[in-house]
Design a protein around this motif. Structure first.
Motif, PDB file in Angstrom:
ATOM      1  N   SER A   5       8.310   8.269  -2.360  1.00 40.69           N
ATOM      2  CA  SER A   5       9.496   8.578  -1.559  1.00 40.69           C
ATOM      3  C   SER A   5       9.811   7.448  -0.581  1.00 40.69           C
ATOM      4  CB  SER A   5       9.322   9.898  -0.817  1.00 40.69           C
ATOM      5  OG  SER A   5       8.319   9.803   0.157  1.00 40.69           O
ATOM      6  N   ASP A   6       8.764   6.750  -0.095  1.00 38.59           N
ATOM      7  CA  ASP A   6       9.015   5.568   0.740  1.00 38.59           C
ATOM      8  C   ASP A   6       9.722   4.478  -0.052  1.00 38.59           C
ATOM      9  OD1 ASP A   6       7.905   6.739   2.957  1.00 38.59           O
ATOM     10  OD2 ASP A   6       6.001   5.634   2.843  1.00 38.59           O
ATOM     11  N   LEU A   7       9.338   4.308  -1.304  1.00 39.80           N
ATOM     12  CA  LEU A   7      10.019   3.334  -2.163  1.00 39.80           C
ATOM     13  C   LEU A   7      11.458   3.752  -2.408  1.00 39.80           C
ATOM     14  CD1 LEU A   7       9.953   0.823  -3.997  1.00 39.80           C
ATOM     15  CD2 LEU A   7       9.208   2.342  -5.839  1.00 39.80           C
ATOM     16  N   GLU A   8      11.669   5.031  -2.617  1.00 38.68           N
ATOM     17  CA  GLU A   8      13.018   5.534  -2.870  1.00 38.68           C
ATOM     18  C   GLU A   8      13.937   5.306  -1.670  1.00 38.68           C
ATOM     19  OE1 GLU A   8      14.679   9.480  -5.063  1.00 38.68           O
ATOM     20  OE2 GLU A   8      13.248   9.798  -3.445  1.00 38.68           O
ATOM     21  N   CYS A   9      13.381   5.414  -0.463  1.00 42.67           N
ATOM     22  CA  CYS A   9      14.171   5.208   0.754  1.00 42.67           C
ATOM     23  C   CYS A   9      14.166   3.760   1.221  1.00 42.67           C
ATOM     24  CB  CYS A   9      13.627   6.096   1.866  1.00 42.67           C
ATOM     25  SG  CYS A   9      13.822   7.848   1.551  1.00 42.67           S
ATOM     26  N   ASP A  10      13.562   2.864   0.464  1.00 39.82           N
ATOM     27  CA  ASP A  10      13.481   1.438   0.771  1.00 39.82           C
ATOM     28  C   ASP A  10      12.704   1.135   2.060  1.00 39.82           C
ATOM     29  OD1 ASP A  10      14.715   0.490  -1.490  1.00 39.82           O
ATOM     30  OD2 ASP A  10      16.723   0.576  -0.608  1.00 39.82           O
ATOM     31  N   TYR A  11      11.676   1.946   2.336  1.00 39.09           N
ATOM     32  CA  TYR A  11      10.810   1.637   3.470  1.00 39.09           C
ATOM     33  C   TYR A  11       9.746   0.617   3.086  1.00 39.09           C
ATOM     34  CZ  TYR A  11      12.831   5.719   5.755  1.00 39.09           C
ATOM     35  OH  TYR A  11      13.694   6.615   6.308  1.00 39.09           O
ATOM     36  N   SER A  16       4.418  -3.649  -3.372  1.00 39.56           N
ATOM     37  CA  SER A  16       3.361  -3.013  -2.584  1.00 39.56           C
ATOM     38  C   SER A  16       3.183  -1.548  -2.973  1.00 39.56           C
ATOM     39  CB  SER A  16       3.639  -3.154  -1.091  1.00 39.56           C
ATOM     40  OG  SER A  16       4.811  -2.464  -0.737  1.00 39.56           O
ATOM     41  N   CYS A  17       4.279  -0.873  -3.301  1.00 38.38           N
ATOM     42  CA  CYS A  17       4.195   0.518  -3.749  1.00 38.38           C
ATOM     43  C   CYS A  17       3.388   0.622  -5.035  1.00 38.38           C
ATOM     44  CB  CYS A  17       5.597   1.075  -3.955  1.00 38.38           C
ATOM     45  SG  CYS A  17       5.632   2.717  -4.702  1.00 38.38           S
ATOM     46  N   CYS A  18       3.706  -0.218  -5.998  1.00 33.92           N
ATOM     47  CA  CYS A  18       3.016  -0.167  -7.294  1.00 33.92           C
ATOM     48  C   CYS A  18       1.557  -0.575  -7.173  1.00 33.92           C
ATOM     49  CB  CYS A  18       3.742  -1.035  -8.313  1.00 33.92           C
ATOM     50  SG  CYS A  18       5.354  -0.360  -8.753  1.00 33.92           S
ATOM     51  N   SER A  19       1.253  -1.533  -6.320  1.00 36.22           N
ATOM     52  CA  SER A  19      -0.155  -1.923  -6.161  1.00 36.22           C
ATOM     53  C   SER A  19      -0.954  -0.801  -5.509  1.00 36.22           C
ATOM     54  CB  SER A  19      -0.274  -3.215  -5.368  1.00 36.22           C
ATOM     55  OG  SER A  19       0.126  -3.026  -4.041  1.00 36.22           O
ATOM     56  N   LYS A  20      -0.353  -0.088  -4.549  1.00 35.07           N
ATOM     57  CA  LYS A  20      -1.027   1.055  -3.931  1.00 35.07           C
ATOM     58  C   LYS A  20      -1.271   2.163  -4.952  1.00 35.07           C
ATOM     59  CE  LYS A  20       0.792   0.573   0.742  1.00 35.07           C
ATOM     60  NZ  LYS A  20       1.640   1.196   1.764  1.00 35.07           N
ATOM     61  N   LEU A  21      -0.284   2.433  -5.788  1.00 33.11           N
ATOM     62  CA  LEU A  21      -0.410   3.530  -6.754  1.00 33.11           C
ATOM     63  C   LEU A  21      -1.332   3.163  -7.913  1.00 33.11           C
ATOM     64  CD1 LEU A  21       3.289   4.709  -6.867  1.00 33.11           C
ATOM     65  CD2 LEU A  21       1.385   5.851  -5.746  1.00 33.11           C
TER      66      LEU A  21
END
Length: 114
Positions: A5-11, A16-21
């Motif tokens: 959801s942070d990625l969806e809202c561009d936060y 970085s999102c994909c590396s965390k997941l």
């Protein structure tokens, strides 16, 4: 769910999102496979049959990552073809599944103790 959801809202950015997941994909596959095998060994058939499709889906997703991608979650493709929405939907389904399993395991534990 929060990271997506942070990625969806561009936060946060896609990389970085994909590396965390992606760093949690292998532990999830191993953990779920171990739980499924333990349920088979302990002859808890209903719980085994409940966990089997999810474990199979996790293994399938991990095996079917195209070569050249960063992992199951790829930053170059996450915004294409509605993948972000499908990842969010999958995360919500997994959350519901894990909540159901938590309460089933808790009920079994309490019923064994009483």
């Amino acid at each position: 769910i929060i990271t997506l959801s942070d990625l969806e809202c561009d936060y946060i950015n896609a990389r970085s999102c994909c590396s965390k997941l992606n760093k949690w994909v292998v532990p999830e596959v191993i953990g779920h496979a171990v739980v499924t095998v333990l349920m088979l060994i302990s002859l808890h058939w209903f719980i085994f049959l409940l966990n089997l499709p999810v474990a199979t889906w996790n293994i399938y997703r991990y095996i079917m990552v195209p070569s050249g991608n960063m992992g199951v979650f790829d930053p170059t493709e996450i915004h294409n073809r509605g993948q972000l929405k499908s990842h969010m939907k999958e995360a919500m389904i997994k959350l519901g599944f894990h909540l159901l399993c938590f309460f089933m395991y808790l009920y079994r534990l309490v019923s064994k103790l009483l």
